[in-house]
Design an enzyme around this catalytic site. Structure first.
Site, PDB file in Angstrom:
ATOM      1  N   LEU A  59       0.885  -1.161   0.000  1.00 34.70           N
ATOM      2  CA  LEU A  59       0.000   0.000   0.000  1.00 34.70           C
ATOM      3  C   LEU A  59       0.920   1.206   0.000  1.00 34.70           C
ATOM      4  O   LEU A  59       1.876   1.257   0.780  1.00 34.70           O
ATOM      5  CB  LEU A  59      -0.856   0.034   1.263  1.00 34.70           C
ATOM      6  CG  LEU A  59      -2.252  -0.531   1.232  1.00 34.70           C
ATOM      7  CD1 LEU A  59      -2.915  -0.386   2.600  1.00 34.70           C
ATOM      8  CD2 LEU A  59      -3.109   0.094   0.165  1.00 34.70           C
ATOM      9  N   ASP A  60       0.633   2.173  -0.841  1.00 33.38           N
ATOM     10  CA  ASP A  60       1.451   3.380  -0.880  1.00 33.38           C
ATOM     11  C   ASP A  60       1.460   4.071   0.472  1.00 33.38           C
ATOM     12  O   ASP A  60       0.530   3.917   1.267  1.00 33.38           O
ATOM     13  CB  ASP A  60       0.911   4.354  -1.933  1.00 33.38           C
ATOM     14  CG  ASP A  60       1.002   3.798  -3.339  1.00 33.38           C
ATOM     15  OD1 ASP A  60       1.947   3.050  -3.614  1.00 33.38           O
ATOM     16  OD2 ASP A  60       0.116   4.127  -4.139  1.00 33.38           O
ATOM     17  N   ARG A  61       2.466   4.864   0.698  1.00 34.23           N
ATOM     18  CA  ARG A  61       2.591   5.601   1.949  1.00 34.23           C
ATOM     19  C   ARG A  61       1.370   6.481   2.204  1.00 34.23           C
ATOM     20  O   ARG A  61       0.923   6.638   3.332  1.00 34.23           O
ATOM     21  CB  ARG A  61       3.870   6.440   1.886  1.00 34.23           C
ATOM     22  CG  ARG A  61       4.193   7.153   3.149  1.00 34.23           C
ATOM     23  CD  ARG A  61       5.603   7.742   3.073  1.00 34.23           C
ATOM     24  NE  ARG A  61       5.728   8.742   4.102  1.00 34.23           N
ATOM     25  CZ  ARG A  61       6.069   9.993   3.884  1.00 34.23           C
ATOM     26  NH1 ARG A  61       6.330  10.401   2.669  1.00 34.23           N
ATOM     27  NH2 ARG A  61       6.158  10.836   4.873  1.00 34.23           N
TER      28      ARG A  61
END
Length: 187
Positions: free
Chosen positions: A44-46
């Site tokens: 999951l992206d930051r």
């Protein structure tokens, strides 16, 4: 027996156990999960929140993360503006991105979900409305959901992965994790 951890990743946390990127310290999985030998099954992206699965079983990790297995991933997506029915239909049919046509998505407009407050909150523009979508995909390209909503003219403001397959965030607050026991049948 394989271990499977469900983690509600908060906004701003990296989906890895170490941060080798910058001189500033960023939060990583090691700030929340102290279980040796488990690794994320996907990313999951930051700047995204929500469900991240971790396991100590390489085969299970591959089955969860590999798009060949078409495991559904459902996101609650707050977008800028109000997508037209034609725009939603484009997502349902598959939309052309710079790396090719996406698989058809399931997408519906939903009422504002009862989610936790994000820190920091999203930017709000009084002159531009926003709305929420429930979007399910069966692939996992880099920043795919964000690129899909941008392609229909409705940029993503907030992105929360709610479920992967039959696992979801129900009752799991941000920054918390729980271990799932039993056999894991992934179809």
């Amino acid at each position: 027996m394989a271990r499977l951890i469900l983690f509600n990743k908060p906004y701003g946390v990296l989906s890895q156990f170490t941060d080798r990127g910058t001189q500033t310290t960023r939060q990583t999985l090691s700030d929340f999960i102290k279980i040796p030998g488990v690794y994320p099954a996907g990313r999951l992206d930051r700047d995204s929140e929500g469900l991240l699965l971790l396991t100590d079983d390489g085969r299970l990790q591959a089955r969860i993360a590999d798009p060949r297995f078409k495991l559904p991933k459902t996101y609650l997506v707050q977008v800028e503006g109000e997508p037209s029915e034609a725009s939603l239909e484009a997502l349902r049919s598959g939309i052309r991105l710079n790396d090719g046509l996406t698989r058809p998505a399931q997408v519906d407009r939903i009422d504002d979900p009862a989610l936790w407050q994000r820190d920091p909150p999203i930017r709000v523009r009084k002159s531009i409305p926003d709305c929420w979508l429930r979007l399910t995909i069966r692939e996992g390209r880099n920043r795919q959901v964000r690129r899909m909503t941008a392609a229909i003219g409705n940029p993503t403001l907030r992105l929360v992965r709610w479920s992967i397959g039959s696992w979801n965030l129900e009752g799991l607050p941000p920054g918390e994790w729980q271990e799932v026991t039993g056999r894991f049948d992934i179809r």
